[in-house]
Design an enzyme around this catalytic site. Structure first.
Site, PDB file in Angstrom:
ATOM      1  N   MET A   1       2.365  -0.687   2.785  1.00 21.52           N
ATOM      2  CA  MET A   1       2.667  -2.097   2.531  1.00 21.52           C
ATOM      3  C   MET A   1       2.043  -3.051   3.548  1.00 21.52           C
ATOM      4  SD  MET A   1       4.199  -1.852  -0.261  1.00 21.52           S
ATOM      5  CE  MET A   1       4.879  -3.482  -0.549  1.00 21.52           C
ATOM      6  N   ARG A   2       1.012  -2.607   4.218  1.00 18.82           N
ATOM      7  CA  ARG A   2       0.353  -3.467   5.198  1.00 18.82           C
ATOM      8  C   ARG A   2      -1.056  -3.803   4.736  1.00 18.82           C
ATOM      9  NH1 ARG A   2       3.245  -3.582  10.208  1.00 18.82           N
ATOM     10  NH2 ARG A   2       1.460  -4.869  10.744  1.00 18.82           N
ATOM     11  N   ILE A   3      -1.493  -4.986   5.110  1.00 14.23           N
ATOM     12  CA  ILE A   3      -2.886  -5.354   4.852  1.00 14.23           C
ATOM     13  C   ILE A   3      -3.733  -4.761   5.969  1.00 14.23           C
ATOM     14  CG2 ILE A   3      -4.504  -7.293   4.743  1.00 14.23           C
ATOM     15  CD1 ILE A   3      -2.292  -8.849   3.309  1.00 14.23           C
TER      16      ILE A   3
ATOM     17  N   ASN B   1      -6.469   3.386  -3.453  1.00 12.87           N
ATOM     18  CA  ASN B   1      -5.108   2.846  -3.475  1.00 12.87           C
ATOM     19  C   ASN B   1      -4.568   2.973  -4.891  1.00 12.87           C
ATOM     20  OD1 ASN B   1      -2.776   1.352  -2.590  1.00 12.87           O
ATOM     21  ND2 ASN B   1      -3.614  -0.452  -3.622  1.00 12.87           N
TER      22      ASN B   1
ATOM     23  N   HIS C   1      -2.011   0.891  -7.428  1.00 10.48           N
ATOM     24  CA  HIS C   1      -1.306  -0.382  -7.564  1.00 10.48           C
ATOM     25  C   HIS C   1      -0.538  -0.372  -8.885  1.00 10.48           C
ATOM     26  CE1 HIS C   1      -0.479  -4.639  -7.071  1.00 10.48           C
ATOM     27  NE2 HIS C   1      -0.748  -4.769  -8.361  1.00 10.48           N
TER      28      HIS C   1
ATOM     29  N   SER D   1      -2.927   1.366 -11.620  1.00 10.80           N
ATOM     30  CA  SER D   1      -4.377   1.440 -11.444  1.00 10.80           C
ATOM     31  C   SER D   1      -4.704   2.140 -10.133  1.00 10.80           C
ATOM     32  CB  SER D   1      -4.986   0.033 -11.378  1.00 10.80           C
ATOM     33  OG  SER D   1      -4.624  -0.747 -12.504  1.00 10.80           O
TER      34      SER D   1
ATOM     35  N   THR E   1     -11.293  -2.400  -1.190  1.00 14.31           N
ATOM     36  CA  THR E   1     -12.294  -3.310  -0.632  1.00 14.31           C
ATOM     37  C   THR E   1     -11.523  -4.406   0.122  1.00 14.31           C
ATOM     38  OG1 THR E   1     -12.291  -4.592  -2.668  1.00 14.31           O
ATOM     39  CG2 THR E   1     -13.987  -2.879  -2.485  1.00 14.31           C
TER      40      THR E   1
ATOM     41  N   LEU F   1      -7.747  -8.002  -1.493  1.00 21.76           N
ATOM     42  CA  LEU F   1      -6.551  -7.230  -1.855  1.00 21.76           C
ATOM     43  C   LEU F   1      -6.490  -6.916  -3.355  1.00 21.76           C
ATOM     44  CD1 LEU F   1      -4.048  -6.220  -0.299  1.00 21.76           C
ATOM     45  CD2 LEU F   1      -2.844  -8.254  -1.138  1.00 21.76           C
ATOM     46  N   ASP F   2      -6.263  -5.652  -3.682  1.00 20.78           N
ATOM     47  CA  ASP F   2      -6.079  -5.195  -5.074  1.00 20.78           C
ATOM     48  C   ASP F   2      -7.259  -5.540  -5.973  1.00 20.78           C
ATOM     49  OD1 ASP F   2      -3.551  -4.336  -4.277  1.00 20.78           O
ATOM     50  OD2 ASP F   2      -2.568  -6.166  -4.954  1.00 20.78           O
TER      51      ASP F   2
ATOM     52  N   GLN G   1       5.868   4.845 -12.528  1.00 21.89           N
ATOM     53  CA  GLN G   1       5.705   5.783 -11.401  1.00 21.89           C
ATOM     54  C   GLN G   1       5.439   7.209 -11.869  1.00 21.89           C
ATOM     55  OE1 GLN G   1       7.918   5.953  -7.874  1.00 21.89           O
ATOM     56  NE2 GLN G   1       6.531   4.350  -7.197  1.00 21.89           N
TER      57      GLN G   1
ATOM     58  N   GLU H   1       1.932   7.416 -12.308  1.00 18.74           N
ATOM     59  CA  GLU H   1       1.179   7.359 -11.040  1.00 18.74           C
ATOM     60  C   GLU H   1       0.990   8.760 -10.475  1.00 18.74           C
ATOM     61  OE1 GLU H   1       3.221   4.777  -8.334  1.00 18.74           O
ATOM     62  OE2 GLU H   1       2.827   2.983  -9.508  1.00 18.74           O
TER      63      GLU H   1
END
Ligand code: GRF
Length: 220
Positions: A93-95, A110, A112, A139, A144, A147-148, A174, A177
């Site tokens: 949950m971090r950028i 990632n 999402h 997805s 990159t 974000l997302d 989920q 996922e």
């Protein structure tokens, strides 16, 4: 765990159900990779306990809230110390700092919880319900700096059902996922998925649009 040749680091912040699905697929040999470390930015992430139960090495990184640059040094140190050559963000949950992302282009994925490019950002399930969408999904994409927004490899498509709550809808997404993320990582480990010229390539062809796995008939 598995002895596959790709050395994978998984980054989590919470429950870690995707991390578990990936780690189990590595252990089963479905992904030709080895999870070399599970990294969390939170010491209380439940996923850390699950990872340790599987015998995986874990690490906690300390970084200042809302300041991505403070992640650069500890994260780079861990990646280098463990010789990780690919990274899977799984509910992290971090950028990440842009230079870190640039250095790992094509080696970081990632997942999402939306059919990107729709519903970037947080609270996707709630926003999808509020918009009365008929479909939703998840997805898997290359990471990159934006974000997302990296090239999408594979999406799962699920139905939004009458009477769905955020909890029922997120559970349905989920479950998919845990299928599509290990699948994409298996492709990466097998060399079927690659990154070239800012795009995702699959089996030697540029992916013009994401691949889609349709789970709408599975009404669970
Ligand atoms: C998943 O829904 C994923 O799409 C999002 O964060 C959630 C992580 O769940 N990025 P878990 O920690 O893997 O259970």
């Amino acid at each position: 765990m598995s002895t596959g040749s790709l050395r994978l680091a998984i980054l989590i912040s919470g429950r870690g159900s995707n991390m578990l699905a990936i780690a189990r697929a590595c252990a089963a040999g479905t992904i030709a990779a080895r999870v070399v470390v599970v990294i969390s930015d939170r010491g209380d992430a439940a996923g850390l306990t699950h990872a340790r139960e599987l015998g995986l090495e874990t690490a906690i990184i300390a970084a200042a809230p809302r300041d991505p640059t403070t992640l650069e040094r500890p994260l780079t140190g861990l990646i280098e110390d463990h010789g990780a050559d690919a990274l899977a963000l799984a509910g992290f949950m971090r950028i990440l700092p842009a230079p870190f992302v640039e250095r790992h282009l094509g080696r970081m994925l990632n997942i999402h919880p939306s059919l990107l490019p729709a519903y970037r950002g947080l609270n996707t399930h709630r926003r999808v319900l509020e918009a009365h969408e008929a479909e939703h999904g998840a997805s898997v994409h290359f990471v990159t700096p934006e974000l997302d927004a990296g090239p999408i490899v594979l999406q799962s498509r699920v139905a939004v059902l009458a009477g769905d709550s955020e909890a029922t809808l997120s559970a349905r997404v989920q479950a998919t996922e845990h299928i599509i993320y290990p699948r994409v990582l298996a492709w990466l480990a097998a060399g079927r998925l690659a990154w070239r010229d800012g795009s995702a390539w699959f089996d030697g062809r540029r992916l013009e649009r994401p691949m889609v796995e349709d789970f709408r008939a599975a009404r669970a």
